[in-house]
Scaffold this active site. Structure first.
Site, PDB file in Angstrom:
ATOM      1  CD1 TRP A 128     -22.035  -5.798  -4.924  1.00  0.00           C
ATOM      2  CD2 TRP A 128     -24.346  -5.442  -4.681  1.00  0.00           C
ATOM      3  NE1 TRP A 128     -22.780  -7.361  -4.791  1.00  0.00           N
ATOM      4  CE2 TRP A 128     -23.891  -7.056  -4.862  1.00  0.00           C
ATOM      5  CE3 TRP A 128     -25.372  -4.537  -4.701  1.00  0.00           C
ATOM      6  CZ2 TRP A 128     -25.230  -7.971  -5.071  1.00  0.00           C
ATOM      7  CZ3 TRP A 128     -25.857  -5.496  -4.704  1.00  0.00           C
ATOM      8  CH2 TRP A 128     -26.309  -7.179  -5.110  1.00  0.00           C
ATOM      9  CG  ASP A 208     -27.151  -2.330   0.284  1.00  0.00           C
ATOM     10  OD1 ASP A 208     -27.402  -3.165   0.756  1.00  0.00           O
ATOM     11  OD2 ASP A 208     -26.747  -2.301  -0.892  1.00  0.00           O
ATOM     12  CB  ALA A 210     -25.803  -6.143   2.324  1.00  0.00           C
ATOM     13  CE  LYS A 243     -23.067 -11.347   1.194  1.00  0.00           C
ATOM     14  NZ  LYS A 243     -23.993 -11.290   0.178  1.00  0.00           N
TER      15      LYS A 243
HETATM   16  C1  LMR Z   1     -20.346 -10.105  -3.392  1.00  0.00           C
HETATM   17  O1  LMR Z   1     -20.045  -9.029  -3.590  1.00  0.00           O
HETATM   18  O2  LMR Z   1     -20.145 -10.930  -3.376  1.00  0.00           O
HETATM   19  C2  LMR Z   1     -22.155 -10.604  -3.225  1.00  0.00           C
HETATM   20  O3  LMR Z   1     -22.264  -9.754  -2.069  1.00  0.00           O
HETATM   21  C3  LMR Z   1     -22.290 -11.546  -3.843  1.00  0.00           C
HETATM   22  C4  LMR Z   1     -23.351 -10.812  -4.844  1.00  0.00           C
HETATM   23  O4  LMR Z   1     -24.907 -11.342  -4.578  1.00  0.00           O
HETATM   24  O5  LMR Z   1     -22.426 -10.008  -6.177  1.00  0.00           O
END
Ligand code: LMR
Length: 393
Positions: A128, A208, A210, A243
């Site tokens: 990410w 993490d 998420a 989410k």
């Molecule tokens: C994503 O990766 O699309 C989500 O986690 C939203 C974000 O905050 O980037």
């Protein structure tokens, strides 16, 4: 003074939201930012959350401050799901605070790790994008290793090699489940090897979590975390309810710390609340209170779990259709997508192909080739596969 500041590039992922919104084409497909969508393309509020919010509206009798650790009933109510129902605080060794979303938790975890002596963070790539941004913003070093292999599984050897060469003062940032952006999670055997490498290297795990519940199930998605926590003396766990409770804009998260001995917890928590106080003072209350109400009420809990199960089943169906599209799209290995987890998958697309998908086919996705699988529906998936075939040809 301020006029000397250089302009920063807009966050590419968030910029996609606006680009898609401004596109007048009616058949446009949004596979950009990670939000769940129904088969009609909507991101509705969970029914269980709506019911909890109604209760909150009727019953909440004060908006007075709660404190930098937020709603501790919420923090405790999540723990059986994250750490297992049989011993959720592992003999008094785990405690947590509420944070503004998962990002707040990741930020707090890394700031605490830095204060405890961590200098570098091992990070599988791709990850990410905000992970590397937060690490850099805190003045920590990022050491990357390859997360994925060409066959669509996780590259354990690269992780182990990075761990072996890392030295002390190191943290390892892991995705607990539903890896963002690849959807490629570690197998149970790989988690056991990671746990062993953490023990022998002494690196601090920061996990993490998420997307719990969007992969195989709430319990199944916490299995890798449990393997790590069973082995290591201490760990930090950043949690997001964005989410799995659909609370994106309400910013609901938590940071948990597991220590070697319960007697260490008060000092560590005092550092966490000091960081929170200096950063945002106190987390926003509303979403966390709604989650707490859902988890305190067995009927609402069942409703929430049923909603989550339906989301998972829909994403699974989209993954299977994509994998079946393997022979329709020349040279693109889509079959592994069926075995991967969560909202995201990486397609082997060049930036030029991603651009063609947007310009010629009104398909929006991250420049890296990441798609949000939940943006696909029974109405648009055949068109998407045809668009992929057109740009791959
Ligand atoms: C994503 O990766 O699309 C989500 O986690 C939203 C974000 O905050 O980037």
């Amino acid at each position: 003074m301020l006029s000397q500041l250089e302009a920063q590039p807009a966050d590419a992922l968030l910029a996609l939201i606006k680009l898609h919104r401004d596109d007048p084409r009616e058949d446009k497909i949004d596979l950009g930012v990670g939000v769940y969508r129904t088969d009609d393309g909507a991101t509705p509020v969970f029914g269980a959350i709506k019911a909890a919010e109604r209760r909150l509206l009727e019953q909440q009798d004060s908006k007075a401050y709660l404190g930098p650790d937020g709603d501790l009933g919420f923090v405790a109510a999540l723990m059986p799901y994250v750490f297992g129902a049989s011993d959720p605080d592992r003999g008094g060794r785990i405690a947590g605070v509420q944070t503004p979303g998962g990002t707040g938790a990741v930020r707090l975890a890394l700031a605490l790790a830095k204060k405890a002596g961590v200098r570098r963070v091992l990070l599988g790539k791709p990850s990410w994008p905000n992970h590397a941004q937060i690490i850099a913003d805190l003045g920590l070093e990022t050491v990357t290793f390859d997360h994925a292999q060409a066959d669509g599984t996780a590259n354990l050897a690269a992780l182990e090699q990075a761990m072996a060469g890392a030295g002390g003062e190191t943290a390892l940032l892991l995705h607990g489940c539903c890896h963002n952006p690849t959807g490629i999670d570690y197998s149970p055997d790989q988690w056991r090897s990671i746990a062993a490498a953490l023990v022998s290297s002494g690196a601090l795990p920061i996990v993490d979590v998420a997307y719990q519940g969007l992969g195989e199930g709430m319990a199944e998605d916490a299995a890798g975390l449990a393997i790590v926590l069973d082995a290591v003396p201490e760990a930090l766990v950043a949690y997001s309810c964005d989410k799995n409770f659909g609370l994106y804009r309400d910013r609901v998260g938590a940071l948990y710390v597991m220590t070697q001995a319960a007697s260490n917890l008060p000092a560590i928590l005092s550092n966490i609340v000091a960081f929170a106080r200096a950063s945002w003072s106190m987390p926003p209350d509303h979403g966390a209170a709604a989650v707490r109400l859902v988890l305190e009420d067995p009927a609402l809990t069942r409703q929430w779990q049923n909603e989550l199960t339906a989301m998972r089943a829909r994403m699974r169906a989209m993954r299977e259709r994509l994998a079946a599209g393997d022979n329709e799209v020349a040279g693109m290995n889509l079959a592994p997508l069926a075995r991967q987890h969560g909202l995201f998958a990486m397609l082997p697309l060049s930036p030029a192909q991603v651009e063609r998908l947007r310009a010629d086919h009104a398909v929006y996705m991250a420049g890296s080739g990441r798609i949000n699988v939940a943006g696909l529906t029974s109405h648009n998936i055949d068109r998407f596969i045809a668009a992929l075939a057109a740009v791959a040809a």
